[in-house]
Write an enzyme that holds these catalytic residues in place. Structure first.
Site, PDB file in Angstrom:
ATOM      1  N   ASP A   8     -11.110   1.228  -7.073  1.00  0.00           N
ATOM      2  CA  ASP A   8     -10.007   0.467  -6.490  1.00  0.00           C
ATOM      3  C   ASP A   8      -8.891   0.397  -7.542  1.00  0.00           C
ATOM      4  O   ASP A   8      -9.006   0.993  -8.619  1.00  0.00           O
ATOM      5  CB  ASP A   8     -10.492  -0.919  -6.070  1.00  0.00           C
ATOM      6  CG  ASP A   8      -9.653  -1.521  -4.947  1.00  0.00           C
ATOM      7  OD1 ASP A   8      -8.624  -0.938  -4.584  1.00  0.00           O
ATOM      8  OD2 ASP A   8     -10.034  -2.598  -4.437  1.00  0.00           O
ATOM      9  N   GLU A  10      -6.443  -2.713  -7.939  1.00  0.00           N
ATOM     10  CA  GLU A  10      -5.925  -4.015  -8.375  1.00  0.00           C
ATOM     11  C   GLU A  10      -6.571  -4.495  -9.677  1.00  0.00           C
ATOM     12  O   GLU A  10      -5.966  -5.248 -10.430  1.00  0.00           O
ATOM     13  CB  GLU A  10      -6.134  -5.067  -7.282  1.00  0.00           C
ATOM     14  CG  GLU A  10      -5.240  -4.894  -6.075  1.00  0.00           C
ATOM     15  CD  GLU A  10      -5.799  -3.955  -5.021  1.00  0.00           C
ATOM     16  OE1 GLU A  10      -5.211  -3.841  -3.945  1.00  0.00           O
ATOM     17  OE2 GLU A  10      -6.850  -3.311  -5.305  1.00  0.00           O
ATOM     18  N   HIS A  60      -8.537   2.911  -2.878  1.00  0.00           N
ATOM     19  CA  HIS A  60      -7.427   1.964  -2.790  1.00  0.00           C
ATOM     20  C   HIS A  60      -6.355   2.416  -1.808  1.00  0.00           C
ATOM     21  O   HIS A  60      -5.867   3.556  -1.880  1.00  0.00           O
ATOM     22  CB  HIS A  60      -6.784   1.782  -4.159  1.00  0.00           C
ATOM     23  CG  HIS A  60      -5.537   0.950  -4.123  1.00  0.00           C
ATOM     24  ND1 HIS A  60      -5.563  -0.420  -3.951  1.00  0.00           N
ATOM     25  CD2 HIS A  60      -4.224   1.294  -4.187  1.00  0.00           C
ATOM     26  CE1 HIS A  60      -4.328  -0.885  -3.948  1.00  0.00           C
ATOM     27  NE2 HIS A  60      -3.485   0.136  -4.078  1.00  0.00           N
ATOM     28  N   HIS A 104     -11.458  -6.296  -7.531  1.00  0.00           N
ATOM     29  CA  HIS A 104     -10.729  -7.571  -7.595  1.00  0.00           C
ATOM     30  C   HIS A 104     -11.465  -8.634  -6.792  1.00  0.00           C
ATOM     31  O   HIS A 104     -12.369  -8.334  -6.010  1.00  0.00           O
ATOM     32  CB  HIS A 104      -9.318  -7.389  -7.029  1.00  0.00           C
ATOM     33  CG  HIS A 104      -9.320  -6.837  -5.636  1.00  0.00           C
ATOM     34  ND1 HIS A 104      -9.501  -7.623  -4.514  1.00  0.00           N
ATOM     35  CD2 HIS A 104      -9.206  -5.555  -5.193  1.00  0.00           C
ATOM     36  CE1 HIS A 104      -9.483  -6.851  -3.446  1.00  0.00           C
ATOM     37  NE2 HIS A 104      -9.313  -5.597  -3.814  1.00  0.00           N
ATOM     38  N   HIS A 115      -7.511 -10.509  -2.704  1.00  0.00           N
ATOM     39  CA  HIS A 115      -7.449 -10.382  -1.250  1.00  0.00           C
ATOM     40  C   HIS A 115      -8.767  -9.777  -0.798  1.00  0.00           C
ATOM     41  O   HIS A 115      -9.599  -9.392  -1.626  1.00  0.00           O
ATOM     42  CB  HIS A 115      -6.270  -9.494  -0.810  1.00  0.00           C
ATOM     43  CG  HIS A 115      -6.418  -8.060  -1.202  1.00  0.00           C
ATOM     44  ND1 HIS A 115      -6.172  -7.621  -2.478  1.00  0.00           N
ATOM     45  CD2 HIS A 115      -6.802  -6.970  -0.496  1.00  0.00           C
ATOM     46  CE1 HIS A 115      -6.386  -6.316  -2.547  1.00  0.00           C
ATOM     47  NE2 HIS A 115      -6.785  -5.894  -1.366  1.00  0.00           N
ATOM     48  N   GLU A 134     -14.643  -7.752  -1.138  1.00  0.00           N
ATOM     49  CA  GLU A 134     -14.931  -6.328  -1.312  1.00  0.00           C
ATOM     50  C   GLU A 134     -16.097  -6.106  -2.274  1.00  0.00           C
ATOM     51  O   GLU A 134     -16.893  -5.179  -2.094  1.00  0.00           O
ATOM     52  CB  GLU A 134     -13.668  -5.611  -1.792  1.00  0.00           C
ATOM     53  CG  GLU A 134     -12.561  -5.663  -0.753  1.00  0.00           C
ATOM     54  CD  GLU A 134     -11.228  -5.125  -1.240  1.00  0.00           C
ATOM     55  OE1 GLU A 134     -11.234  -4.188  -2.071  1.00  0.00           O
ATOM     56  OE2 GLU A 134     -10.184  -5.630  -0.789  1.00  0.00           O
TER      57      GLU A 134
END
Length: 276
Positions: A8, A10, A60, A104, A115, A134
């Site tokens: 990912d 972030e 991502h 994240h 998020h 996630e």
């Protein structure tokens, strides 16, 4: 040893803002180079531990962030979308371990760029009644497939979220959250060295063999938009629990794949940018 890396953005070293991680953002090109450096550090660690096959999934956003020419040649890359399993595309029971890079915290947590999958559109997710984002959903689905998650990199809050889910996973904080769009950063060289060392150690450590699980689970999602929750029960097996919440029950790899479909439906109905 076959290793799977889900990458990912972030939680990547140095990145703190939407402009760092979204195509068209003023610092996106730098962000994708930083992403490649964190991933390559994990790949080097896997190679040092004896990995002979390393598969990296760009997990991502548009899933075209990693440039193939920037990736360590010891790894193969899954790039682009749509992907039936999204952030877990290509993960199979033949993999010996999974590494999460740049992850994240879930929606509502005060972590960097926090998020759950869709910016503000998904307010909350529960797996068998337990709040999840996630990190937890990837871990649980990998376990159901029969692959242990052995390491995760991200900010300190993401590392804490992983530890709360499974204390046996090695975590590497590459930055320390000050707020949702601010962090104290580790020097890049220091962070990359830490990732490489931790991944190598995690893969060398003895671990129990994970057996694939077929136990049914319940996935519940609360959406920002009532339109999404009103539409999704048109999919067999999906039920509403209130005007903005839906749920379904089934084996976890199948539930994860169905959740990817839910997000496509939500995107078609809302078309809202994340991080609002």
């Amino acid at each position: 040893m076959r290793i799977y890396v889900s990458a990912d953005m972030e939680g990547i070293t140095g990145l703190v803002d939407a402009d760092d991680v979204q195509p068209g953002g003023r610092d996106y090109e730098r962000g994708r180079r930083m992403m490649a450096q964190d991933v390559n550090a994990a790949v080097r660690g896997a190679v040092a531990a004896g990995a002979t096959d390393i598969l990296v999934n760009d997990a991502h956003g548009p899933m075209r962030n990693l440039l193939p020419e920037d990736l360590d040649p010891a790894a193969r890359l899954i790039r682009g979308r749509p992907k039936h399993m999204s952030m877990l595309e290509g993960l199979t029971p033949e993999h010996d371990a999974m590494v999460c890079v740049g992850y994240h915290t879930r929606a509502g947590a005060l972590g960097v760029l926090s998020h759950s999958f869709m910016g503000h559109e998904i307010e909350d997710i529960w797996l068998d009644g337990r709040p999840v984002g996630e990190i937890g959903l990837a871990h649980a689905t990998a376990a159901a497939i029969g692959v242990p998650v052995v390491a995760l990199t991200g900010d300190d809050r993401a590392c804490a979220e992983m530890t709360a889910w499974d204390a046996g996973v090695t975590t590497v904080p590459v930055k320390y959250a000050r707020d949702r769009f601010a962090a104290e950063l580790r020097p890049a060289d220091e962070a990359h060295a830490a990732i490489e060392k931790a991944v190598a150690a995690a893969l060398r450590a003895p671990r129990p063999t994970a057996a694939a699980q077929a136990d049914p689970a319940t996935l519940t999602v609360r959406w920002q938009s009532a339109s999404v929750a009103a539409t999704l029960p048109g999919i067999p097996g999906v039920t509403s629990t209130d005007s903005r919440t839906v749920q379904a029950r089934g084996d976890l790899p199948s539930l994860y794949r169905q959740f990817v479909v839910w997000m496509r439906v939500a995107a078609s109905l809302t078309n809202q940018p994340p991080y609002c």
